[in-house]
Write a protein that holds these residues in place. Structure first.
Motif, PDB file in Angstrom:
ATOM      1  N   TYR A  84       0.832  -1.199   0.000  1.00 47.45           N
ATOM      2  CA  TYR A  84       0.000   0.000   0.000  1.00 47.45           C
ATOM      3  C   TYR A  84       0.872   1.256   0.000  1.00 47.45           C
ATOM      4  N   ASP A  85       0.313   2.344  -0.529  1.00 46.13           N
ATOM      5  CA  ASP A  85       1.034   3.614  -0.523  1.00 46.13           C
ATOM      6  C   ASP A  85       0.019   4.749  -0.514  1.00 46.13           C
ATOM      7  N   ILE A  86       0.453   5.910   0.002  1.00 49.25           N
ATOM      8  CA  ILE A  86      -0.376   7.114   0.065  1.00 49.25           C
ATOM      9  C   ILE A  86       0.286   8.201  -0.764  1.00 49.25           C
ATOM     10  N   SER A  87      -0.529   8.997  -1.461  1.00 46.74           N
ATOM     11  CA  SER A  87       0.001  10.114  -2.242  1.00 46.74           C
ATOM     12  C   SER A  87      -0.906  11.321  -2.051  1.00 46.74           C
ATOM     13  N   ASN A  88      -0.285  12.524  -1.946  1.00 44.11           N
ATOM     14  CA  ASN A  88      -1.066  13.766  -1.868  1.00 44.11           C
ATOM     15  C   ASN A  88      -0.184  14.924  -2.302  1.00 44.11           C
ATOM     16  N   THR A  89      -0.794  16.075  -2.465  1.00 43.77           N
ATOM     17  CA  THR A  89      -0.056  17.299  -2.786  1.00 43.77           C
ATOM     18  C   THR A  89      -0.287  18.302  -1.678  1.00 43.77           C
ATOM     19  N   SER A 132      -1.903  16.836   5.468  1.00 46.78           N
ATOM     20  CA  SER A 132      -0.884  15.832   5.177  1.00 46.78           C
ATOM     21  C   SER A 132      -0.645  14.962   6.402  1.00 46.78           C
ATOM     22  N   ASP A 133      -1.408  13.874   6.514  1.00 46.49           N
ATOM     23  CA  ASP A 133      -1.266  12.916   7.603  1.00 46.49           C
ATOM     24  C   ASP A 133      -1.276  11.515   7.001  1.00 46.49           C
ATOM     25  N   GLY A 178       0.042  23.534   6.511  1.00 52.01           N
ATOM     26  CA  GLY A 178      -0.330  22.117   6.533  1.00 52.01           C
ATOM     27  C   GLY A 178      -1.654  21.807   5.886  1.00 52.01           C
ATOM     28  N   ASP A 179      -2.700  22.554   6.206  1.00 55.34           N
ATOM     29  CA  ASP A 179      -4.007  22.334   5.596  1.00 55.34           C
ATOM     30  C   ASP A 179      -4.818  23.630   5.674  1.00 55.34           C
TER      31      ASP A 179
END
Length: 636
Positions: A402-407, A440-441, A589-590
């Motif tokens: 599994y992997d997570i991706s975001n900008t 980003s968590d 951060g958000d």
């Protein structure tokens, strides 16, 4: 889908031609088919008395619902089915493993024509040659033509009455004779184009004679540099000529198709014959149902291969008669705009051509089986080494990662890949839109994804138990033997916590610890690092898994970005562009933290001036609509 619902839906089916779509557990399209009479064809799938292949039995067991589209004719049904298969790539349809398009050489219809590589054959006044089997072959031929005939290589627009003021570099390199600046008339240039067209049609003799005369004349004049250049051109032309062996007895355009199968694998070999010469060849790998007939496989291949093809030849030579030959000929003729024939030669030269294609398919199959065996052996060795390194009780036949991706904390997505018996099982790959996490968590995003994946698996297992189905047939109910987390203790513990909370104790979890080059240097198991030899098959297998899960996550995230499926509240603030938006997300951060920031804190963010900081502050403090939600996602 219960038997009662199926019976009710079957009663609604019309006695008309059309296309039907079978939907699987995730409402994904798993099969597309066409029918002359929808009612009769779809009913057969659910009749116990109807003999079905193992593949179809498996497919029917996964059907949650079906839908259909009515059309006016069987031809329309075939065309619609082709398009839907291309769009959905259903896992239970026979699919080409390599859905590539092939290059053509185009001679444009401009006043001073150019010679280009293209992938689409348009209905314009240009001349097209091909298709060719590879880009390299096309590039080689075009380069040879330009050097031999000095065809222009620029995209500049000019006519004989409106020339250009300046020459280009190709004129100085003696690769163009300067028609754009009046150094060559249109008639002289067209003569060169006609010679190039003759060359593309396989007429080499006059060209070789002319180059030979130039070579001898240059040699007599002691111009050895030019003589060597002419000699090299002659050798290049002869090399192209040798590849285009004359095999036909007439000048018809045709494709020769030969097939060889072995269990669930099949290879189709094609020869492209244009103007009586083989100008290229290609082969396609197909995953098939063992119980499918040769005729069904070839029919499916023709429909997929020529669907949207830039060129359809006048004739197709194949090795066996097709039951739907008439409708295929009708469809191909409509695609071409002229009559197309599908022929099955029995004697003479035509039969020999098909036999040649079948023989080549057999050679490729033997080579493929050898490579496949070697891949199987390496995969088995890699799994065995993994078993020894971790101390597993048995081989880890099914591995998930599994992997997570975001900008910058926006648009969190997750990916799940599956390897079975050491090889990727693409049909079981899954994508997740993270719903409960903003900002980003990665840990929280991973926890949500793993929880959804294994909760879904438990539900599917319960349904299978009630319906007497095998868990190994599902994508979620088939639990992994080993989960490989792309990271260290944090990621491993998250997965272990999810499994414990759900009462799953049969899945083993390990982490892939990376070195400075972002490659797996060790496995983390029970908080202990287990080293891996770099020249081992286990190391190579782990590297492939790590690269694949990362690629899959990044591509999914990139596809969502490219489709503009995310809209941030920051996009609505005047004076906040891409750079400032990125800096704000990086600094705070958000969006929740940006909303809570003071004016002074906003002014200290990189690239922010007083005006833009005030715009952001006023937007969040004076706009009541911004009190709800951090961003909105437009889902398609």
């Amino acid at each position: 889908m219960s038997e009662f619902i199926i019976e009710e839906e079957l009663k609604k089916l019309p006695d008309m031609p059309g296309v039907y779509l079978m939907h699987g557990p995730q409402d994904e399209v798993i099969y597309v088919g066409k029918a002359k009479i929808l009612k009769n064809r779809v009913k057969q799938y659910f009749q116990k008395s109807y003999k079905k292949s193992v593949k179809i039995q498996q497919m029917v067991s996964l059907v949650k619902r079906f839908e259909y589209i009515v059309v006016d004719s069987e031809l329309e049904a075939l065309m619609l089915e082709n398009n839907l298969i291309k769009e959905y790539q259903p896992r239970y349809n026979t699919l080409l493993k390599d859905d590539k398009t092939y290059p053509y050489i185009k001679v444009t219809s401009e006043a001073f024509p150019r010679i280009l590589k293209v992938r689409k054959r348009l209905t314009d006044r240009a001349k097209y040659f091909g298709p060719y089997a590879s880009n390299e072959q096309v590039n080689e031929v075009i380069e040879l033509i330009r050097k031999t005939f000095h065809i222009r290589n620029c995209s500049r627009s000019f006519t004989e009455d409106h020339l250009l003021p300046n020459k280009c570099v190709y004129y100085d390199m003696h690769q163009c004779d300067g028609p754009c600046i009046g150094k060559q008339t249109r008639a002289e240039y067209q003569l060169r184009i006609d010679q190039a067209v003759d060359f593309l049609n396989g007429k080499y003799e006059d060209i070789i004679k002319e180059l030979t005369r130039k070579m001898n004349r240059a040699s007599d004049n002691l111009d050895y540099e030019t003589a060597i250049e002419m000699r090299d051109l002659i050798r290049s032309i002869e090399a192209v000529q040798n590849r285009q062996k004359i095999i036909a007895y007439d000048s018809e355009d045709r494709d020769i198709i030969g097939m060889r199968r072995d269990w669930s694998d099949c290879i189709v070999q094609l020869f492209y014959v244009r103007d009586g010469k083989i100008i290229g060849r290609d082969h396609q790998f197909i995953s098939i149902d063992r119980e499918e007939s040769d005729a069904d496989i070839l029919s499916e291949f023709i429909r997929q291969y020529y669907n949207g093809s830039p060129f359809v030849p006048k004739e197709l030579f194949i090795q066996t008669e097709l039951p739907d030959k008439d409708i295929l000929e009708q469809w191909l003729s409509q695609e071409k705009g002229k009559k197309v024939h599908i022929l099955t030669p029995q004697i003479g030269k035509k039969e020999k051509l098909v036999e040649l294609a079948v023989t080549n398919a057999g050679i490729l199959m033997n080579r493929y089986k050898q490579q496949y065996r070697e891949m199987d052996q390496k995969a088995a060795k890699g799994l065995s080494e993994l078993q020894d390194i971790i101390g597993l009780p048995s081989l880890p036949h099914r591995i998930e990662s599994y992997d997570i991706s975001n900008t910058s904390g926006v648009l969190n997505v997750g990916s799940m890949i599956v390897y079975e018996n050491g090889k990727p099982k693409n049909s079981d790959y899954r994508k997740f839109r993270i719903q409960s996490v903003q900002g980003s968590d990665d840990y929280a995003s991973m926890h949500e994804m793993l929880t959804r994946r294994f909760e879904h698996g438990l539900r599917e297992m319960e349904e299978n138990a009630l319906n007497g189905k095998d868990n190994s047939l599902g994508s979620f109910s088939n639990l992994p033997d080993l989960v490989l987390m792309d990271g260290g203790k944090g990621q491993v513990h998250i997965c272990e916590d999810v499994l414990i909370d759900l009462g799953i104790n049969s899945v083993i979890v390990a982490g892939m610890v990376k070195d400075d080059h972002h490659r797996t240097r060790a496995l983390l198991y029970h908080d202990e690092e287990l080293p891996i030899e770099e020249d081992s098959e286990a190391f190579k297998l782990l590297t492939r898994i790590q690269d694949e899960v990362h690629r899959f996550a990044i591509e999914y995230h990139r596809s969502l970005r490219s489709q503009n499926q995310i809209h941030s509240l920051l996009d609505d603030i005047k004076g906040i562009g891409t750079v400032r938006k990125k800096n704000l997300m990086k600094q705070f951060g958000d969006i929740d933290h940006i909303r809570q920031a003071t004016l002074s804190e906003l002014q200290q963010c990189p690239s922010m001036d007083d005006y833009s900081a005030r715009s952001v502050y006023d937007f969040f403090h004076n706009n009541p609509d911004t009190a709800v939600g951090a961003f909105t996602a437009n889902r398609t």
